[in-house]
Motif scaffolding. Structure first.
Motif, PDB file in Angstrom:
ATOM      1  N   GLU A 197      76.557   5.338  51.169  1.00  0.00           N
ATOM      2  CA  GLU A 197      76.794   4.592  52.189  1.00  0.00           C
ATOM      3  C   GLU A 197      77.099   5.155  53.548  1.00  0.00           C
ATOM      4  O   GLU A 197      76.657   4.710  54.416  1.00  0.00           O
ATOM      5  CB  GLU A 197      77.842   3.300  52.039  1.00  0.00           C
ATOM      6  N   GLU A 222      69.406   4.764  45.463  1.00  0.00           N
ATOM      7  CA  GLU A 222      68.424   4.069  44.555  1.00  0.00           C
ATOM      8  C   GLU A 222      67.501   5.247  43.888  1.00  0.00           C
ATOM      9  O   GLU A 222      67.278   4.905  42.761  1.00  0.00           O
ATOM     10  CB  GLU A 222      67.439   3.245  45.460  1.00  0.00           C
ATOM     11  N   TRP A 271      71.544   4.774  51.368  1.00  0.00           N
ATOM     12  CA  TRP A 271      71.296   3.667  50.406  1.00  0.00           C
ATOM     13  C   TRP A 271      70.008   4.283  49.457  1.00  0.00           C
ATOM     14  O   TRP A 271      69.626   3.901  48.299  1.00  0.00           O
ATOM     15  CB  TRP A 271      71.082   2.452  51.089  1.00  0.00           C
ATOM     16  N   MET A 272      68.831   4.830  50.233  1.00  0.00           N
ATOM     17  CA  MET A 272      67.772   5.050  49.561  1.00  0.00           C
ATOM     18  C   MET A 272      67.989   6.392  48.407  1.00  0.00           C
ATOM     19  O   MET A 272      67.352   6.654  47.419  1.00  0.00           O
ATOM     20  CB  MET A 272      66.719   5.630  50.570  1.00  0.00           C
ATOM     21  N   TRP A 277      70.411  -3.272  54.124  1.00  0.00           N
ATOM     22  CA  TRP A 277      71.202  -2.437  54.944  1.00  0.00           C
ATOM     23  C   TRP A 277      70.714  -2.299  56.459  1.00  0.00           C
ATOM     24  O   TRP A 277      71.363  -2.207  57.358  1.00  0.00           O
ATOM     25  CB  TRP A 277      71.370  -1.100  54.259  1.00  0.00           C
ATOM     26  N   ALA A 323      72.823  -6.974  48.854  1.00  0.00           N
ATOM     27  CA  ALA A 323      72.327  -7.706  47.500  1.00  0.00           C
ATOM     28  C   ALA A 323      70.584  -7.261  47.983  1.00  0.00           C
ATOM     29  O   ALA A 323      69.716  -7.240  46.829  1.00  0.00           O
ATOM     30  CB  ALA A 323      72.332  -9.207  47.713  1.00  0.00           C
ATOM     31  N   THR A 363      79.866   5.048  45.587  1.00  0.00           N
ATOM     32  CA  THR A 363      78.999   4.368  46.716  1.00  0.00           C
ATOM     33  C   THR A 363      79.183   4.803  47.980  1.00  0.00           C
ATOM     34  O   THR A 363      78.383   4.709  48.833  1.00  0.00           O
ATOM     35  CB  THR A 363      78.687   3.029  46.444  1.00  0.00           C
ATOM     36  N   PHE A 401      76.153  -9.670  51.322  1.00  0.00           N
ATOM     37  CA  PHE A 401      74.968 -10.552  51.407  1.00  0.00           C
ATOM     38  C   PHE A 401      73.732  -9.587  51.803  1.00  0.00           C
ATOM     39  O   PHE A 401      72.436  -9.752  51.405  1.00  0.00           O
ATOM     40  CB  PHE A 401      74.974 -11.484  52.312  1.00  0.00           C
ATOM     41  N   THR A 421      80.164 -14.391  46.334  1.00  0.00           N
ATOM     42  CA  THR A 421      79.827 -13.093  46.946  1.00  0.00           C
ATOM     43  C   THR A 421      79.775 -12.029  45.667  1.00  0.00           C
ATOM     44  O   THR A 421      79.076 -11.099  45.863  1.00  0.00           O
ATOM     45  CB  THR A 421      80.940 -12.967  47.926  1.00  0.00           C
ATOM     46  N   ARG A 453      76.755 -12.035  44.093  1.00  0.00           N
ATOM     47  CA  ARG A 453      75.600 -10.969  45.022  1.00  0.00           C
ATOM     48  C   ARG A 453      75.932  -9.856  44.555  1.00  0.00           C
ATOM     49  O   ARG A 453      74.762  -8.681  44.387  1.00  0.00           O
ATOM     50  CB  ARG A 453      76.087 -11.235  46.362  1.00  0.00           C
ATOM     51  N   TYR A 454      77.100  -9.124  44.796  1.00  0.00           N
ATOM     52  CA  TYR A 454      77.470  -7.575  44.326  1.00  0.00           C
ATOM     53  C   TYR A 454      76.902  -7.430  42.923  1.00  0.00           C
ATOM     54  O   TYR A 454      76.278  -6.223  42.504  1.00  0.00           O
ATOM     55  CB  TYR A 454      78.894  -7.583  44.574  1.00  0.00           C
ATOM     56  N   VAL A 495      67.900  -1.462  50.238  1.00  0.00           N
ATOM     57  CA  VAL A 495      67.865  -0.695  51.738  1.00  0.00           C
ATOM     58  C   VAL A 495      67.271  -1.562  52.727  1.00  0.00           C
ATOM     59  O   VAL A 495      67.562  -1.508  53.837  1.00  0.00           O
ATOM     60  CB  VAL A 495      66.450   0.155  51.484  1.00  0.00           C
ATOM     61  N   ASP A 516      69.208  -5.153  40.584  1.00  0.00           N
ATOM     62  CA  ASP A 516      68.274  -4.481  41.452  1.00  0.00           C
ATOM     63  C   ASP A 516      68.510  -3.034  41.250  1.00  0.00           C
ATOM     64  O   ASP A 516      67.418  -2.404  41.162  1.00  0.00           O
ATOM     65  CB  ASP A 516      68.869  -4.776  42.948  1.00  0.00           C
ATOM     66  N   ARG A 532      84.257  -2.992  44.282  1.00  0.00           N
ATOM     67  CA  ARG A 532      84.093  -4.150  44.852  1.00  0.00           C
ATOM     68  C   ARG A 532      84.864  -5.468  44.321  1.00  0.00           C
ATOM     69  O   ARG A 532      85.668  -4.993  43.355  1.00  0.00           O
ATOM     70  CB  ARG A 532      82.557  -4.872  44.523  1.00  0.00           C
ATOM     71  N   ASP A 588      80.342   3.541  41.237  1.00  0.00           N
ATOM     72  CA  ASP A 588      82.034   3.428  41.529  1.00  0.00           C
ATOM     73  C   ASP A 588      82.010   2.767  43.246  1.00  0.00           C
ATOM     74  O   ASP A 588      82.031   3.364  44.063  1.00  0.00           O
ATOM     75  CB  ASP A 588      82.418   4.629  41.700  1.00  0.00           C
ATOM     76  N   ALA A 589      81.980   1.450  43.090  1.00  0.00           N
ATOM     77  CA  ALA A 589      81.947   0.637  44.484  1.00  0.00           C
ATOM     78  C   ALA A 589      83.155  -0.084  44.640  1.00  0.00           C
ATOM     79  O   ALA A 589      83.293  -0.514  45.937  1.00  0.00           O
ATOM     80  CB  ALA A 589      80.795  -0.137  44.332  1.00  0.00           C
ATOM     81  N   TYR A 621      84.281   5.459  54.003  1.00  0.00           N
ATOM     82  CA  TYR A 621      83.808   4.315  54.580  1.00  0.00           C
ATOM     83  C   TYR A 621      84.207   3.841  55.758  1.00  0.00           C
ATOM     84  O   TYR A 621      83.338   3.314  56.539  1.00  0.00           O
ATOM     85  CB  TYR A 621      84.811   3.366  53.520  1.00  0.00           C
ATOM     86  N   ALA A 652      73.576  -7.168  42.696  1.00  0.00           N
ATOM     87  CA  ALA A 652      72.662  -6.101  43.487  1.00  0.00           C
ATOM     88  C   ALA A 652      72.729  -4.549  42.519  1.00  0.00           C
ATOM     89  O   ALA A 652      71.857  -3.833  42.451  1.00  0.00           O
ATOM     90  CB  ALA A 652      73.543  -5.727  44.839  1.00  0.00           C
ATOM     91  N   VAL A 659      71.120   3.887  55.838  1.00  0.00           N
ATOM     92  CA  VAL A 659      69.975   3.576  55.142  1.00  0.00           C
ATOM     93  C   VAL A 659      69.537   4.782  54.059  1.00  0.00           C
ATOM     94  O   VAL A 659      69.146   4.624  53.184  1.00  0.00           O
ATOM     95  CB  VAL A 659      69.003   3.115  56.161  1.00  0.00           C
ATOM     96  N   GLU A 717      72.233  -3.160  59.872  1.00  0.00           N
ATOM     97  CA  GLU A 717      72.313  -2.163  61.105  1.00  0.00           C
ATOM     98  C   GLU A 717      71.525  -2.925  62.354  1.00  0.00           C
ATOM     99  O   GLU A 717      72.312  -2.594  63.334  1.00  0.00           O
ATOM    100  CB  GLU A 717      71.513  -1.028  60.846  1.00  0.00           C
TER     101      GLU A 717
END
Lengths: 269, 269
Positions: free
Chosen positions: A65, A76, A72-73, B72, B66, A61, B63, A103, A106-107, B69, A114, A97, A94-95, B107, A110, A69, B76
């Motif tokens: 990242e 997806e 990230w798209m 994210w 989650a 990821t 957060f 929290t 949340r991850y 896009v 999602d 986290r 492979d993040a 990162y 996601a 944006v 920003e």
């Protein structure tokens, strides 16, 4: 994805190869930069060229990242493309986290819900309540860093805790977490000789093994020390496959490298 | 951002408060859900209501991620809003990242350069070559997890390594990394009694201290054991401030909670 399905894929393809998608716009063929979404275009071409030779894909990821944006798209689109076209492949975000309970949840949502990845890599440092939220989802897996392939692994992971290396303490402790049957572990191929000890602690778990290829790990040793009766290995190669060529033949060159690894795997299992 | 500037902000405002932006659409006032970007609208309102009482803001990236896009984009917008309107505030991307060298560099660039955060939180498990890429940027800081505020901290962080707890080994080792003057450390307020020992190892470093408020840590104890001659503390409160009310008075209620903490801080420094 169930473990049974993953194992049957491995048997069918005679492969336990995972292709790592570390997509770097500075390394992909120049021709792709004209595409509307070069990151996705590259990922798609690699996937289409290698899907019958591997059982898993692992987008890192960080590389997505890094492009904000747009990245990230592209992530997806990549996971959606995999789930629609190659639903039998095991997918790994492979993040790396890890955070406190709410929290981490949340991850987990996601990545599992999602984005609909089968698994996500996580870091162990924050302990039980940072890991267990990732184990609360049926047919989803958390892949915990145990012994990583880099030099920095010797800073803490191999230090002695209660008479054994920290990474063994991590394996022992984590294998007692709730739903630990949904845990897999990262063990670097550059440290294959440690695999025999690791198998004593987690005999049944799948191990995600990076470091074959560019980082110098030996596939033969990984199998010798790490294989269990359901293979129990996902050996990852990223740069060695996806950047085999940066010309217009990049997809064929990636396929050739993946085929080479798959054939070695077929001989070893 | 330089450390001198951060310290002068602390002196000027008599505050070392960091406001954590853990934006949860299920907890924010219903009225905001009609906004085009509710996550940003909420963050902006909290920032505008508290900026003169705090010296730092810490969006927890989980957060935002989650929400994919959209999330994210909200992240920003939030960091851009901070940098444009409140450039003197220290900004922390609470992302808890960490990966092998070239990936950590990705990162670092994403958070420091593209998003223009002053700092990012990182995990220590992968060691030196996962941390140092985050220390290679002038006037940017990496905030390393040392002793976290959650219960799981006792799984590994307090285990004995070479005669001392692992978190002390992390502090000792990391403080010898290249550019370690750009390191700060996370130490949970729920473990304030450990701060005296921590100060012996990293006397000059800033500590980011979560866990005051909702998690039960004591501000007084944190200051007693953790303060150095430049304060050296950023005490974070997230839920205790931002969810003080979920009615139309949420921003005023957040301000009241922040003011309460700021006044306690003024009395303690």
């Amino acid at each position: 994805m169930t473990l049974e399905k993953l194992y049957s894929q491995i048997q069918e393809k005679k492969s336990f190869l995972c292709v790592g998608l570390d997509v770097d716009l500075e390394k992909i063929p120049a021709q792709l930069l004209q595409e509307e979404d070069p990151i996705f275009a590259f990922s798609k071409a690699i996937i289409d060229a290698t899907h019958d030779l591997c059982v898993a894909y692992k987008p890192n990821t960080a590389f997505f990242e890094a492009y904000g944006v747009k990245g990230w798209m592209a992530l997806e689109k990549t996971i959606n493309y995999l789930n629609e076209n190659y639903p039998d492949h095991f997918t790994i975000a492979d993040a790396k986290r890890g955070d406190i309970g709410n929290t981490s949840t949340r991850y987990a949502k996601a990545f599992y819900e999602d984005l609909n990845f089968d698994s996500v890599t996580i870091a162990p440092y924050m302990g039980k309540d940072s890991v267990e939220p990732f184990l609360a989802f049926e047919d989803k897996f958390a892949i915990l860093l145990a012994l990583t392939s880099n030099q920095g692994a010797f800073d803490f992971q191999t230090k002695t805790v209660d008479g054994k290396p920290l990474y063994q303490e991590v394996l022992k402790t984590a294998s007692q977490y709730e739903n630990s049957d949904r845990l897999m572990y990262v063990v670097g191929a550059t440290k294959a000789e440690y695999l025999a000890d690791i198998r004593k602690i987690v005999p049944k778990s799948f191990l995600l093994v990076p470091g074959v290829g560019a980082q110098g790990g030996s596939l033969e040793e990984v199998v010798k020390y790490g294989k269990n009766d359901q293979i129990g290995l996902l050996v990852n190669s990223s740069r060695g496959i996806i950047y085999a060529s940066n010309g217009s033949d990049f997809a064929e060159a990636a396929r050739a490298k993946a085929l080479d690894l798959q054939q070695q795997m077929a001989d070893l299992i």
